[in-house]
Design a protein around this motif. Structure first.
Motif, mmCIF file in Angstrom:
data_model
loop_
_atom_site.group_PDB
_atom_site.id
_atom_site.type_symbol
_atom_site.label_atom_id
_atom_site.label_comp_id
_atom_site.label_asym_id
_atom_site.label_seq_id
_atom_site.Cartn_x
_atom_site.Cartn_y
_atom_site.Cartn_z
ATOM 1 N N VAL A 64 0.758 -1.216 -0.062
ATOM 2 C CA VAL A 64 0.163 -0.213 0.044
ATOM 3 C C VAL A 64 0.872 1.056 0.053
ATOM 4 N N TYR A 65 1.880 1.196 0.562
ATOM 5 C CA TYR A 65 2.839 2.416 0.567
ATOM 6 C C TYR A 65 3.984 2.342 -0.340
ATOM 7 N N GLY A 66 3.987 1.476 -1.355
ATOM 8 C CA GLY A 66 4.959 1.366 -2.199
ATOM 9 C C GLY A 66 5.015 2.485 -3.120
ATOM 10 N N PRO A 67 6.243 2.709 -3.931
ATOM 11 C CA PRO A 67 6.256 3.871 -4.616
ATOM 12 C C PRO A 67 5.007 4.156 -5.553
ATOM 13 N N GLN A 68 4.269 2.951 -6.346
ATOM 14 C CA GLN A 68 3.114 3.499 -6.973
ATOM 15 C C GLN A 68 1.911 3.082 -6.331
ATOM 16 N N GLY A 69 1.921 2.576 -5.344
ATOM 17 C CA GLY A 69 0.725 2.328 -4.395
ATOM 18 C C GLY A 69 -0.035 1.054 -5.083
ATOM 19 N N VAL A 70 -1.274 1.290 -5.377
ATOM 20 C CA VAL A 70 -2.036 0.072 -5.700
ATOM 21 C C VAL A 70 -2.404 0.343 -7.207
ATOM 22 N N ASP A 71 -1.949 1.514 -7.878
ATOM 23 C CA ASP A 71 -2.103 1.938 -9.191
ATOM 24 C C ASP A 71 -1.859 0.676 -10.347
ATOM 25 N N PRO A 72 -0.796 0.233 -10.161
ATOM 26 C CA PRO A 72 -0.425 -0.809 -11.067
ATOM 27 C C PRO A 72 -1.531 -2.104 -10.967
ATOM 28 N N LEU A 73 -1.794 -2.426 -9.730
ATOM 29 C CA LEU A 73 -2.640 -3.450 -9.349
ATOM 30 C C LEU A 73 -4.086 -3.143 -10.108
ATOM 31 N N VAL A 74 -4.795 -1.995 -9.919
ATOM 32 C CA VAL A 74 -6.010 -1.614 -10.704
ATOM 33 C C VAL A 74 -5.796 -1.708 -12.183
ATOM 34 N N GLN A 75 -4.667 -1.112 -12.690
ATOM 35 C CA GLN A 75 -4.384 -0.873 -14.211
ATOM 36 C C GLN A 75 -4.344 -2.509 -14.727
ATOM 37 N N ARG A 76 -3.696 -3.439 -14.073
ATOM 38 C CA ARG A 76 -3.632 -4.688 -14.132
ATOM 39 C C ARG A 76 -5.166 -5.397 -14.270
ATOM 40 N N LEU A 77 -5.960 -5.135 -13.487
ATOM 41 C CA LEU A 77 -7.159 -5.696 -13.404
ATOM 42 C C LEU A 77 -8.209 -5.218 -14.562
ATOM 43 N N ARG A 78 -7.892 -4.025 -14.879
ATOM 44 C CA ARG A 78 -8.847 -3.529 -15.898
ATOM 45 C C ARG A 78 -8.400 -3.776 -17.242
ATOM 46 N N THR A 79 -6.940 -4.297 -17.426
ATOM 47 C CA THR A 79 -6.646 -4.497 -18.903
ATOM 48 C C THR A 79 -6.218 -6.049 -19.206
ATOM 49 N N ALA A 80 -6.304 -6.795 -18.064
ATOM 50 C CA ALA A 80 -5.812 -8.304 -18.382
ATOM 51 C C ALA A 80 -6.625 -8.903 -19.268
ATOM 52 N N PRO A 81 -6.091 -9.819 -19.944
ATOM 53 C CA PRO A 81 -6.906 -10.501 -20.976
ATOM 54 C C PRO A 81 -8.301 -11.219 -20.352
ATOM 55 N N SER A 82 -9.379 -11.072 -20.938
ATOM 56 C CA SER A 82 -10.497 -11.522 -20.428
ATOM 57 C C SER A 82 -11.138 -12.595 -21.390
ATOM 58 N N SER A 83 -11.646 -13.926 -21.101
ATOM 59 C CA SER A 83 -12.071 -14.693 -21.973
ATOM 60 C C SER A 83 -13.827 -14.701 -22.178
ATOM 61 N N ARG A 84 -14.160 -13.913 -21.528
ATOM 62 C CA ARG A 84 -15.584 -13.688 -21.479
ATOM 63 C C ARG A 84 -16.274 -12.885 -22.623
ATOM 64 N N TYR A 85 -17.344 -13.462 -23.097
ATOM 65 C CA TYR A 85 -18.144 -12.763 -24.226
ATOM 66 C C TYR A 85 -19.638 -12.853 -23.661
ATOM 67 N N ILE A 86 -20.221 -11.845 -24.185
ATOM 68 C CA ILE A 86 -21.967 -11.979 -23.885
ATOM 69 C C ILE A 86 -22.446 -11.902 -25.474
ATOM 70 N N LEU A 87 -23.325 -12.643 -25.853
ATOM 71 C CA LEU A 87 -24.028 -13.014 -26.792
ATOM 72 C C LEU A 87 -25.565 -12.668 -26.859
ATOM 73 N N ARG A 88 -26.279 -12.193 -27.532
ATOM 74 C CA ARG A 88 -27.609 -11.788 -27.651
ATOM 75 C C ARG A 88 -28.235 -12.277 -28.750
ATOM 76 N N TYR A 89 -29.272 -13.022 -28.566
ATOM 77 C CA TYR A 89 -30.049 -13.506 -29.760
ATOM 78 C C TYR A 89 -31.645 -13.655 -29.481
ATOM 79 N N THR A 90 -32.340 -13.791 -30.423
ATOM 80 C CA THR A 90 -33.834 -13.864 -30.492
ATOM 81 C C THR A 90 -34.150 -15.302 -30.552
#
Length: 689
Positions: free
Chosen positions: A626-652
Motif C-alpha cells: 500500500v505504501y509502495g512507490p506506485q501504491g495500488v495503481d499498477p494493481l488496478v491497471q492490471r485488473l482493468r486490462t488483463a486478458p478476459s475470455s468472457r463474451y456475452i451474446l444476444r439472440y432472439t
C-alpha cells in the motif's frame, strides 16, 4: 440486461415452485411427460431440476447443487440432472466431484464427445502448472497474402507486432502503410501517417507512453495516435548525437525510454518518451568489437539484447549501454527481429526459420514448421495475445499465422457460464473461450460463434459485450480481521481510500469483512467515507475466517457481467485453520472457474504466505504494498486490462417455452481459424400463468 437479478430462494419456493409442480403434475396426468411415470417423485424431480438450472444461471451454485442432488435422489438415472450437477460442482470449485458426476453421466449414456472433452480439459489443467506451458511445435494455420489478384494489401512486410485485443500490426515497407489485422486475419484499418504519410515504416511499438513508428526512409521515429496520424517526430538524418540513418527495430523499457537500432550508424540510440536524445552505444569499446549490422532489439529482465545479422550473435548491454557479453555459436544465419516469448525465452526471426532461445542456458530450438515453404525471408516474429505466432515474410509478401500443433487438435475450450432469459424471447448468453491450458482467447466477434437451439441454427446473434474490451471493474475488498491487523487500521483505510477512488471511476467496490462471521459491511454504491470506515473498523481477533471470506467476496461478483476481482488487504500471514471449510485447491478453482482474479495489498513490506501467492498466481492477480512507490495503481491497471475470455451474446429465440415449463437446450460453438470448441447447456424461459 443485468445478470445480477437473482430470484430469492424463499420467493421462488412460495411464488413459483408450487405452480410449477402443479403444472408438471397436470402434464403427467395427460401424458405430456411420457418418459416419466405418473408419480410425485417424477414431478418433484422435474421441479427441482428447473430450480437447479435457474439457480445455476443466477450464480447460486450451492442452491443448484442441492436441487440437482434432490432431483437425482428421486430419479437417479436422469442424465441431464447428472450433467448439471457436474457443472454446478465445477463452478463451485469441486473439480474432483465434477469429474465423478460427468463419468457417471457417461455411463448412463450422456454425450460422449462433449463429456470426455470436458473431463480431459479438467484433468489436463490439474496436472499442468499454469504459465509454465510452452508448445513444442507450431504449424502454419493461415497465410495472409500481400497481393491478391493484382490488389495490393501490403508489400515487403518488415515487422509484425501483437496487440492486447488479439489483433496485430503489419508494417508495409514499400506500400508505406501500417495495417491492423484482426485475430481472424481480417483487415481492421490502415494507418497512413496523416497528411505527410509514412516514409518506409519499418517497425511499430505500442507502449504505455504512446505508439511509435520507425521510418527507415525519413531517418526518424514518429509518435502516432490511434488513427495513425503523426503527433510528433524525433531524430533526423545524420551521424551526430540523436541523428539516425535507417532506423529499424524498436524496444522500450519499463521507465518509458525508447531504444532504436540505427542501421546506417551501426549503433543503438536511446530516447525519452518525449523524443529527447539520451545516449547511443554500439561502437567498439573494450572487449566489444562493435556492431556491424544491428537488427532486432528487445529488453528482457532489464537487459538490452541486440541481434547483429553480420556477427550472427546476440549482444547484451545494460540500459546505459555498458557491454555485458554476447550469446554466440547458436547456429544463426541472419538474425533479425527479437521478441520476448516468456520469462526464459526469446523468439528470433532468422532468415528462413524461427528460433526459440533459452536466454540463461543459451540453448535454441526451432518450434515453427513452415511446411516446406521456400524463398522466404522472415524479418519479424512475435507471439500474439492468444499464444499464436505471427511471422512477416519480406520476400514473399506474406504474413503467416501459426498455432500450437497439439492445440489445433485439442481445439478451444468453450463454456456457457450462464444464460439470462428474463427478457425472453431475447436471450443473453455469457460464454468463455480459452485454450486447452485455460488461457483466455481474445479478439473474437459475433462471426466466431455458432449458436443452435434443438439442432436449429440461431440466426444473426450479436456480440453484446467482449470482456477483453471492457475496462469496467467490480471489486470486493476483503479485509483481514486477524488480531495483528488491528495495528494497521490506518494502512487499511489508506488502501480502501485509494482503491475506492480508482475503482469507482469506472466500476464499483464493496467491502467484505473476513471476521469470525464474514459479511458485506459496505455494499456496492456506498459512499467514500462509509466505505473507508467499514474497511478500517471491525472486530479483529484470532477467530477470523479467510476461506469463508474469500467465498463470500467472490460470490458477490459472480452474477455480474463486468471484470471481477477480490482484493485482500492483509499483513501477509494466514492461520493454520485458514482452509478449514474450503481447501486451498478448491478455493483457487472456485475463483478461476468463475473468472475472479485474486490480488493482495499488503500493509507492511515483506513476503506473503505461500497460499496467498498460490491464489494470486492461479487466478492471474498481483501483489502490491500500500505504501509502495506506485501504491495500488499498477494493481488496478492490471485488473482493468488483463486478458478476459468472457463474451456475452444476444439472440432472439424461436423456441416455445411452454409458459416457462420446457427445458430449452442450447449449444454454443466458437471458431478461430483452424481451432474450434463447443459447449452444451440449456435454460428455462420465465414462468407464465
Amino acid at each position: 440486461m443485468n445478470f445480477s437479478q437473482r430470484p430469492p430462494r424463499t420467493a421462488w419456493a412460495i411464488g413459483a415452485r408450487m405452480p410449477a409442480l402443479i403444472a408438471v403434475l397436470v402434464l403427467l396426468g395427460t401424458g405430456g411427460l411420457s418418459a416419466n411415470p405418473l408419480n410425485m417423485a417424477s414431478a418433484e424431480a422435474a421441479e427441482e431440476f428447473r430450480w437447479g438450472v435457474a439457480a445455476y444461471h443466477n450464480g447460486l451454485f450451492n442452491e443448484s447443487i442441492l436441487s440437482f442432488t434432490r432431483a437425482l435422489s428421486l430419479v437417479p438415472d436422469n442424465v441431464e440432472s447428472r450433467v448439471w450437477l457436474g457443472r454446478a460442482f465445477l463452478s463451485s470449485g469441486f473439480e474432483a466431484e465434477a469429474v465423478s458426476e460427468f463419468r457417471t453421466a457417461l455411463e448412463l449414456g450422456g454425450s460422449r464427445e462433449h463429456l470426455e472433452n470436458v473431463i480431459e480439459i479438467i484433468e489436463r489443467r490439474q496436472s499442468v502448472t499454469r504459465d509454465v506451458v510452452r508448445p513444442d511445435r507450431y504449424v502454419v494455420t493461415a497465410e495472409i497474402e500481400g497481393v491478391v489478384n493484382g490488389e495490393i494489401r501490403f508489400r515487403r512486410p518488415t515487422a509484425v507486432r501483437p496487440r492486447a485485443d488479439g489483433s496485430f500490426y503489419v508494417t508495409s515497407f514499400t506500400q508505406q502503410e501500417i495495417l491492423v489485422i484482426s485475430a481472424n486475419g481480417a483487415l481492421i484499418r490502415t494507418l497512413r501517417g496523416g497528411l505527410v504519410g509514412f516514409d518506409q515504416p519499418f517497425d511499430i511499438l505500442e507502449t504505455p507512453h504512446g505508439t511509435f513508428v520507425s521510418e527507415f526512409g525519413a531517418d526518424r521515429v514518429s509518435r502516432i495516435n490511434d488513427r495513425g496520424e503523426r503527433i510528433r517526430s524525433f531524430g533526423q538524418s545524420g551521424i551526430g548525437a540523436g541523428q539516425l540513418l535507417g532506423p529499424q527495430f524498436l524496444a522500450a523499457d519499463d521507465e518509458g525510454y525508447l531504444f532504436v537500432t540505427d542501421h546506417g550508424n551501426r549503433r543503438v540510440s536511446k530516447f525519452s518518451a518525449d523524443g529527447d536524445f539520451v545516449l547511443s552505444f554500439g561502437r567498439p569499446r573494450g572487449s566489444f568489437a562493435g556492431f556491424e549490422n544491428p537488427t532486432g532489439i528487445v529488453i528482457h529482465h532489464g537487459i538490452v539484447h541486440v541481434a547483429d545479422s553480420a556477427h550472427r550473435a546476440i549482444f547484451r548491454f545494460d540500459r546505459s549501454g555498458n557491454y555485458l557479453g554476447a550469446i554466440r555459436d547458436l547456429g544463426l544465419s541472419r538474425p533479425e527481429s527479437l521478441f520476448r516469448y516468456d520469462d526464459d525465452h526469446l523468439l528470433i526471426s532468422d532468415s528462413t526459420s524461427v528460433v526459440l532461445l533459452h536466454v540463461e542456458e543459451e540453448i535454441v530450438s526451432h518450434p515453427a514448421d513452415f511446411g516446406g515453404i521456400s524463398g522466404m525471408r522472415i524479418t519479424s516474429i512475435a507471439a500474439d495475445a492468444n499464444g499464436n505466432l505471427i511471422a512477416a515474410d519480406f520476400d514473399r509478401n506474406r504474413v503467416y499465422l501459426f498455432a500450437d500443433l497439439s492445440g489445433v487438435y485439442a481445439g478451444l475450450h468453450v463454456t456457457v457460464n450462464r444464460v439470462f432469459s428474463q427478457e425472453f424471447p431475447d436471450v443473453f448468453v455469457e460464454v468463455s473461450v480459452q485454450d486447452r491450458f485455460g488461457r483466455p482467447i481474445v479478439g473474437l466477434n459475433a462471426s466466431n460463434f455458432l449458436l443452435t437451439e434443438r439442432n436449429r441454427r440461431v440466426p444473426a446473434p450479436t456480440l453484446s459485450l467482449a470482456g477483453y474490451r471492457n475496462p469496467r471493474l467490480e471489486m470486493s475488498l476483503l479485509v483481514d480481521r486477524s488480531a495483528p491487523m488491528a495495528a494497521h487500521r490506518d494502512a487499511t483505510a489508506e488502501a480502501a481510500s485509494e482503491l475506492f477512488r480508482q475503482v469507482t471511476a469506472n466500476g464499483r467496490l464493496r467491502v467484505v469483512s473476513a471476521d469470525a462471521n464474514p459479511s458485506v459491511t459496505a455494499p456496492a454504491g456506498t459512499g467514500t467515507l462509509a466505505t473507508v470506515q467499514a474497511a478500517r473498523d471491525g472486530v479483529y481477533s484470532r477467530d477470523w475466517r479467510f476461506d469463508a471470506g474469500v467465498r463470500l467476496a467472490a460470490a458477490e461478483l459472480i452474477p455480474l457481467q463486468d471484470r471481477r476481482a477480490v482484493v485482500f488487504v492483509t499483513q501477509g500471514d494466514l492461520p493454520p485453520d485458514a482452509f478449514e471449510e474450503f481447501g486451498l485447491v478448491e478455493l483457487a478453482a472456485f475463483l478461476r472457474n468463475n473468472h475472479v482474479r485474486f490480488s493482495v495489498v499488503t500493509v507492511r513490506p515483506g513476503a506473503i504466505a505461500e497460499e496467498l501467492s498460490y491464489l494470486v498466481e492461479e487466478t492471474g492477480g498481483t501483489v502490491s504494498f500500500v505504501y509502495g512507490p506506485q501504491g495500488v495503481d499498477p494493481l488496478v491497471q492490471r485488473l482493468r486490462t488483463a486478458p478476459s475470455s468472457r463474451y456475452i451474446l444476444r439472440y432472439t429465440s424461436a423456441l416455445d417455452t411452454d409458459f416457462g415449463r420446457a427445458y430449452l437446450p442450447l449449444t454454443v460453438e466458437a471458431y478461430l481459424i483452424r481451432r474450434s470448441g463447443r459447449d452444451e447447456s440449456g435454460f428455462f424461459g420465465p414462468l407464465r400463468f
